[in-house]
Design an enzyme around this catalytic site. Sequence first.
Site, short mmCIF file in Angstrom:
data_model
loop_
_atom_site.label_atom_id
_atom_site.label_comp_id
_atom_site.label_asym_id
_atom_site.label_seq_id
_atom_site.Cartn_x
_atom_site.Cartn_y
_atom_site.Cartn_z
CD GLU A 1 -2.75 -1.29 2.46
OE1 GLU A 1 -2.51 -0.57 3.43
OE2 GLU A 1 -3.72 -2.07 2.42
CD GLU B 1 -4.60 -7.94 1.95
OE1 GLU B 1 -5.48 -7.25 2.50
OE2 GLU B 1 -3.39 -7.66 2.00
C1 GLA Z 1 -4.89 -4.42 4.37
C2 GLA Z 1 -3.62 -5.17 4.78
C3 GLA Z 1 -3.96 -6.45 5.47
C4 GLA Z 1 -5.04 -6.26 6.51
C5 GLA Z 1 -6.24 -5.65 5.87
C6 GLA Z 1 -7.33 -5.52 6.89
O1 GLA Z 1 -5.48 -4.94 3.27
O2 GLA Z 1 -2.78 -5.46 3.70
O3 GLA Z 1 -2.82 -6.95 6.08
O4 GLA Z 1 -4.57 -5.45 7.55
O5 GLA Z 1 -5.85 -4.39 5.39
O6 GLA Z 1 -7.58 -6.73 7.53
#
Ligand code: GLA
Length: 378
Positions: A156, A261
């Site tokens: 990020e 994710e």
């Molecule tokens: C982001 C992070 C993850 C996690 C999510 C929320 O996507 O990359 O590690 O913290 O937020 O669960």
Amino acid sequence: MSFVFKVLIKAILLVFFVFASGISAMSLKDAYKNEFLIGVALANKDLTNSSITTIANNEFNTVTAEFGMKMTSILPESGVYNFAWTDQLFGFVKKSGHFVVGHTLVWHKALPEWLFCDRMGQKLKRDQLLLKLQQHINTYVGRYRGQVLGWDVVNEAFNYDGSFRNSPWLEIIGEDYIEKAFEFAHQADPNAELYYNDYGLVNPKKQAAVVALVKRLKKKGIPIHAVGIQGHYSLTYPDLNKLDKTIARFAKLGVKVMITELDVSVLPFPGVEERGEDAVISAERLIELNPYPNQLPDEIQQQLTSRYRDLFCVFLKHQSAVSRVTFWGLTDSRSWRNNWPIEGRTDYPLLFDRALNAKPVVDALLELPASRDDFCNF
Ligand code: GLA
């Protein structure tokens, strides 16, 4: 009892068990074995829950730590490394055979406060922080060298407008902190894959920033093997055509693409003014924002199933580039989506319900690789 008879009885019992328990005979990892890896994120307490580890073993072949491998988890305020849980994780995967994705080396969150200061409490200079980063990556990546399939090296790093996200890394080191982190990770484990991971990558400006990053690293000969598209989605976001084009664009750069994710919220997305600690939300509005506090209506369950199916149609279309799809958790009861973007709702974003039963989406995904021509328009 003859041998044949015994085998027959066992086979009947197995079929009965599979049928009665609602567990499909085939697992997700087998159904997708010719397509891509299928992963799951596990929270720290999941490792000691045998119902969860059993499903993790049966259905998935890759594990990401939801919190346990982040900086504050292994490098707490004491300043002394604590590898107790990560060692437990690697012990678990030694038996289960899962691949581990290391998540994550450099992020703007989960940072111990002391990291950016010297012993006198003075803010570090560029060279000092670079050295600290290199030592950290060496210690951490080096400890698990050869045991990690790949690392989310940087997580990020960009804003929606494509600018670099503000963080102590950017502020003290400068924009090349990303390149340095990739270089250090490669030195620490030359065989590990290295990933850049982010959300909102269908957004054109953010996507362009990541495309430029990949090109920059490649031009300088710094290894980057994949872009991780996080995939915190909903029943309507993102637009599938945009997702299709996003994956194609990264694939064209010669890197793998990973959906890292994945979860699909079924709840309405609150407005900006409704998020944050100070937001005041009326009781009526709260009911609107949390419409299924007790159970998921069949109609929405079906929408969830077809949404997941549609998303997987896009992933399957790009199967030569997509090397992994990881779900951000296993059961709805433990999903972070119950508390994001606002706290205290009841969401249903994952594959297993609150009683750990497989939801109808699991069967739909199991059948999809073999029947994609019937379901997929991509
Ligand atoms: C982001 C992070 C993850 C996690 C999510 C929320 O996507 O990359 O590690 O913290 O937020 O669960």
